[in-house]
Design an enzyme around this catalytic site. Structure first.
Site, PDB file in Angstrom:
ATOM      1  CG  ASP A   9       1.239  -5.305  -0.440  1.00  0.00           C
ATOM      2  OD1 ASP A   9       2.579  -5.030  -0.559  1.00  0.00           O
ATOM      3  OD2 ASP A   9       0.520  -4.780   0.491  1.00  0.00           O
ATOM      4  CG  HIS A  36       0.299   1.932   0.570  1.00  0.00           C
ATOM      5  ND1 HIS A  36      -1.005   1.590   0.336  1.00  0.00           N
ATOM      6  CD2 HIS A  36       1.065   1.072   1.471  1.00  0.00           C
ATOM      7  CE1 HIS A  36      -1.200   0.179   1.067  1.00  0.00           C
ATOM      8  NE2 HIS A  36       0.070   0.130   1.665  1.00  0.00           N
TER       9      HIS A  36
HETATM   10 ZN    ZN Z   1       1.856  -4.424   2.056  1.00  0.00          ZN
END
Ligand code: ZN
Length: 316
Positions: free
Chosen positions: A164, A127
């Site tokens: 993910d 992220h």
């Molecule tokens: Zn994640």
């Protein structure tokens, strides 16, 4: 059996929240204990992570962001910007070592010391974009390692598979306009899950148009839908791109037991996905796969999925 590197350092446990948090050191401890007690770790080659040079990090992140992160940790701040991304005094140093772990794994694969590597690192990275840490991520480990491979090993085409359950918005944004790094992300649909990006029409920009693919999945989908996406979207993309190495942003939070999302992948689903990526790597890039841990928050399913993932990397 393939030679598979295992990157780990006990200092990864020093990044810890001063409050209850799902991204805890116990995740990594449980993985290492499980791989050791089942004899899996013995079949891998231990690889020491190294602290990266600042230039390694600056290929991906802004110097202002690095200084801000370092200062926040030194001050004793407990969060960075968004409240879900915690800090402690060790976090800056350990984030560097986490990125250094991904580099060490990539280096070992690129030099041929091992055929594949699993990097059991934390904090996670996918992220984090050029200017910002978010979503438990401080530095983008996979991106730093991809850039390292390009700079130090002359690798021109890196393919990143991010499975993910959350969209790898940081990695996408770092390589959005770069045709030399292909980013494929399969994740729960952004209408239902953090960080709210990763729609099908996000396909890259400028020179990088066409080297980003997003496969957003509806809540409740599982192994079968993932298999179709791998066969229909991932495989043709790899065949077209002809990568020299494949990296995996290996989060295990799409597991049906994981509390942070609503995707129903099973432990066997991770066997399929790992095998599929390894077979693509065999056909296109000499089997070279560098897998870097991202999320996965329900300990029993996390350790079981990682064990199957590693066994498939070993080819046993
Ligand atoms: Zn994640």
């Amino acid at each position: 059996m393939n030679r598979v590197g295992f990157v780990y350092h006990s200092d990864y446990l020093l990044h810890a929240a001063p409050f209850d948090h799902p991204e805890s050191p116990s995740r990594l401890l449980a993985i290492v204990e499980h791989l050791s007690s089942n004899g899996i770790a013995d079949r891998m080659i231990p690889i020491e992570p190294v602290y990266p040079g600042e230039s390694d990090i600056l290929r991906v992140h802004d110097p202002e962001y690095l200084r801000k992160l370092e200062a926040a940790c030194r001050r004793g701040d407990t969060t960075l910007d968004a409240e879900d991304t915690y800090l402690c005094r060790n976090s800056y140093t350990i984030a560097l070592l986490s990125a250094g772990g991904a580099i060490a794994g990539a280096e070992a694969v690129a030099t041929g010391m091992v055929r594949r590597a699993f990097c059991a690192v934390r904090p996670p990275g996918h992220h984090a974009d050029r200017h910002t840490g978010m979503g438990f991520c401080l530095l983008n480990n996979v991106a730093v390692a991809a850039r390292y491979l390009q700079a130090k090993h002359g690798i021109s085409r890196v393919f990143i598979v991010d499975w993910d359950v959350h969209h790898g918005n940081g990695t996408q944004s770092i390589f959005l306009e770069d045709p030399s790094v292909f980013f494929f992300s399969i994740h729960e649909h952004p209408s239902f899950l953090y960080p709210g990006t990763g729609r099908r029409w996000e396909t890259g920009k400028g020179a990088g148009e066409g080297t980003t693919i997003n496969a957003p999945m509806s809540p409740g989908t599982g192994d079968e839908e993932y298999r179709l996406a791998f066969e229909q979207m991932l495989q043709p993309a790899v065949e077209r791109f002809r990568p020299e190495i494949i990296m995996i942003s290996a989060g295990f939070d799409a597991h049906r037991e994981d509390p942070l999302a609503d995707i129903e992948v099973t432990t066997e689903g991770y066997r399929f996905m790992t095998r599929f990526v390894c077979e693509l790597a065999e056909r296109h890039c000499g089997g070279k796969v560098v897998s870097v841990l991202e999320g996965g928050y329900e300990i029993p399913s996390l350790v079981a999925s990682v064990a199957i993932h590693v066994q498939e990397l070993l080819g046993t």
